[in-house]
Design a protein around this motif. Structure first.
Motif, PDB file in Angstrom:
ATOM      1  N   VAL A 206      19.137   7.599  26.050  1.00  0.00           N
ATOM      2  CA  VAL A 206      19.062   6.733  27.223  1.00  0.00           C
ATOM      3  C   VAL A 206      20.466   6.256  27.559  1.00  0.00           C
ATOM      4  O   VAL A 206      21.213   5.816  26.681  1.00  0.00           O
ATOM      5  CB  VAL A 206      18.129   5.529  26.968  1.00  0.00           C
ATOM      6  CG1 VAL A 206      18.101   4.603  28.162  1.00  0.00           C
ATOM      7  CG2 VAL A 206      16.735   6.012  26.616  1.00  0.00           C
ATOM      8  N   LYS A 207      20.816   6.342  28.822  1.00  0.00           N
ATOM      9  CA  LYS A 207      22.122   5.895  29.294  1.00  0.00           C
ATOM     10  C   LYS A 207      22.031   4.424  29.692  1.00  0.00           C
ATOM     11  O   LYS A 207      21.116   4.025  30.393  1.00  0.00           O
ATOM     12  CB  LYS A 207      22.564   6.739  30.485  1.00  0.00           C
ATOM     13  CG  LYS A 207      23.985   6.507  30.912  1.00  0.00           C
ATOM     14  CD  LYS A 207      24.397   7.535  31.944  1.00  0.00           C
ATOM     15  CE  LYS A 207      25.886   7.498  32.156  1.00  0.00           C
ATOM     16  NZ  LYS A 207      26.349   8.608  32.970  1.00  0.00           N
ATOM     17  N   ARG A 208      22.993   3.632  29.233  1.00  0.00           N
ATOM     18  CA  ARG A 208      23.029   2.207  29.544  1.00  0.00           C
ATOM     19  C   ARG A 208      24.413   1.849  30.087  1.00  0.00           C
ATOM     20  O   ARG A 208      25.402   2.462  29.705  1.00  0.00           O
ATOM     21  CB  ARG A 208      22.736   1.389  28.295  1.00  0.00           C
ATOM     22  CG  ARG A 208      21.303   1.585  27.824  1.00  0.00           C
ATOM     23  CD  ARG A 208      21.032   0.820  26.544  1.00  0.00           C
ATOM     24  NE  ARG A 208      19.623   0.851  26.227  1.00  0.00           N
ATOM     25  CZ  ARG A 208      19.009   1.856  25.636  1.00  0.00           C
ATOM     26  NH1 ARG A 208      19.680   2.933  25.311  1.00  0.00           N
ATOM     27  NH2 ARG A 208      17.722   1.805  25.358  1.00  0.00           N
ATOM     28  N   SER A 209      24.456   0.845  30.927  1.00  0.00           N
ATOM     29  CA  SER A 209      25.725   0.387  31.504  1.00  0.00           C
ATOM     30  C   SER A 209      26.093  -0.965  30.924  1.00  0.00           C
ATOM     31  O   SER A 209      25.228  -1.763  30.581  1.00  0.00           O
ATOM     32  CB  SER A 209      25.601   0.269  33.025  1.00  0.00           C
ATOM     33  OG  SER A 209      25.381   1.529  33.596  1.00  0.00           O
ATOM     34  N   VAL A 210      27.388  -1.203  30.840  1.00  0.00           N
ATOM     35  CA  VAL A 210      27.899  -2.464  30.319  1.00  0.00           C
ATOM     36  C   VAL A 210      29.220  -2.768  31.015  1.00  0.00           C
ATOM     37  O   VAL A 210      29.915  -1.861  31.463  1.00  0.00           O
ATOM     38  CB  VAL A 210      28.071  -2.389  28.774  1.00  0.00           C
ATOM     39  CG1 VAL A 210      29.124  -1.389  28.386  1.00  0.00           C
ATOM     40  CG2 VAL A 210      28.357  -3.737  28.174  1.00  0.00           C
ATOM     41  N   SER A 211      29.537  -4.040  31.103  1.00  0.00           N
ATOM     42  CA  SER A 211      30.817  -4.453  31.662  1.00  0.00           C
ATOM     43  C   SER A 211      31.720  -4.900  30.513  1.00  0.00           C
ATOM     44  O   SER A 211      31.354  -5.785  29.740  1.00  0.00           O
ATOM     45  CB  SER A 211      30.603  -5.606  32.648  1.00  0.00           C
ATOM     46  OG  SER A 211      31.820  -5.972  33.217  1.00  0.00           O
ATOM     47  N   ILE A 212      32.880  -4.266  30.418  1.00  0.00           N
ATOM     48  CA  ILE A 212      33.848  -4.593  29.372  1.00  0.00           C
ATOM     49  C   ILE A 212      35.138  -5.019  30.056  1.00  0.00           C
ATOM     50  O   ILE A 212      35.758  -4.227  30.761  1.00  0.00           O
ATOM     51  CB  ILE A 212      34.104  -3.387  28.445  1.00  0.00           C
ATOM     52  CG1 ILE A 212      32.806  -2.988  27.730  1.00  0.00           C
ATOM     53  CG2 ILE A 212      35.194  -3.715  27.435  1.00  0.00           C
ATOM     54  CD1 ILE A 212      32.916  -1.716  26.914  1.00  0.00           C
ATOM     55  N   ASN A 213      35.491  -6.276  29.867  1.00  0.00           N
ATOM     56  CA  ASN A 213      36.694  -6.825  30.497  1.00  0.00           C
ATOM     57  C   ASN A 213      36.704  -6.578  32.003  1.00  0.00           C
ATOM     58  O   ASN A 213      37.724  -6.196  32.583  1.00  0.00           O
ATOM     59  CB  ASN A 213      37.958  -6.248  29.854  1.00  0.00           C
ATOM     60  CG  ASN A 213      38.087  -6.617  28.399  1.00  0.00           C
ATOM     61  OD1 ASN A 213      37.738  -7.716  27.988  1.00  0.00           O
ATOM     62  ND2 ASN A 213      38.566  -5.695  27.596  1.00  0.00           N
TER      63      ASN A 213
ATOM     64  N   LEU B 135      29.354  -6.979  21.430  1.00  0.00           N
ATOM     65  CA  LEU B 135      29.474  -6.065  20.295  1.00  0.00           C
ATOM     66  C   LEU B 135      29.996  -4.706  20.763  1.00  0.00           C
ATOM     67  O   LEU B 135      30.884  -4.132  20.132  1.00  0.00           O
ATOM     68  CB  LEU B 135      28.128  -5.917  19.588  1.00  0.00           C
ATOM     69  CG  LEU B 135      28.128  -5.065  18.325  1.00  0.00           C
ATOM     70  CD1 LEU B 135      29.066  -5.649  17.279  1.00  0.00           C
ATOM     71  CD2 LEU B 135      26.714  -4.957  17.769  1.00  0.00           C
ATOM     72  N   VAL B 136      29.472  -4.211  21.879  1.00  0.00           N
ATOM     73  CA  VAL B 136      29.942  -2.941  22.430  1.00  0.00           C
ATOM     74  C   VAL B 136      31.419  -3.053  22.785  1.00  0.00           C
ATOM     75  O   VAL B 136      32.206  -2.129  22.519  1.00  0.00           O
ATOM     76  CB  VAL B 136      29.094  -2.520  23.646  1.00  0.00           C
ATOM     77  CG1 VAL B 136      29.718  -1.332  24.372  1.00  0.00           C
ATOM     78  CG2 VAL B 136      27.673  -2.182  23.218  1.00  0.00           C
ATOM     79  N   ALA B 137      31.825  -4.168  23.350  1.00  0.00           N
ATOM     80  CA  ALA B 137      33.229  -4.372  23.705  1.00  0.00           C
ATOM     81  C   ALA B 137      34.121  -4.352  22.467  1.00  0.00           C
ATOM     82  O   ALA B 137      35.226  -3.786  22.502  1.00  0.00           O
ATOM     83  CB  ALA B 137      33.404  -5.684  24.460  1.00  0.00           C
ATOM     84  N   SER B 138      33.661  -4.925  21.365  1.00  0.00           N
ATOM     85  CA  SER B 138      34.475  -4.933  20.144  1.00  0.00           C
ATOM     86  C   SER B 138      34.593  -3.525  19.558  1.00  0.00           C
ATOM     87  O   SER B 138      35.656  -3.147  19.064  1.00  0.00           O
ATOM     88  CB  SER B 138      33.929  -5.922  19.118  1.00  0.00           C
ATOM     89  OG  SER B 138      32.701  -5.493  18.590  1.00  0.00           O
TER      90      SER B 138
END
Length: 66
Positions: free
Chosen positions: A5-12, A42-45
């Protein structure tokens, strides 16, 4: 067999996406909860610690396995 499954996230402030099988995502959620952080944090780290040019999805799988 688990679907990816593809998920989106905002990092900085930058939108990106990653693809994980459900068991990896479930474990990522559990790790975030145990550490008291959001999944995005957690994904950002993991993103910040990965090697240059390394794939974020692969880095997340390796993080979960560690």
């Amino acid at each position: 067999m688990s679907l990816i499954v593809k998920r989106s996230v905002s990092i900085n402030g930058h939108r990106t996406s990653y693809s994980l099988e459900q068991p990896f995502y479930d474990e990522l959620l559990a790790i975030a909860a145990a550490r008291g952080v959001t999944t995005a944090s957690l994904v950002a780290s993991v993103d910040a610690a990965r090697s240059p040019g390394a794939n974020l999805s692969s880095a997340l799988r390796l993080f979960v396995l560690e």
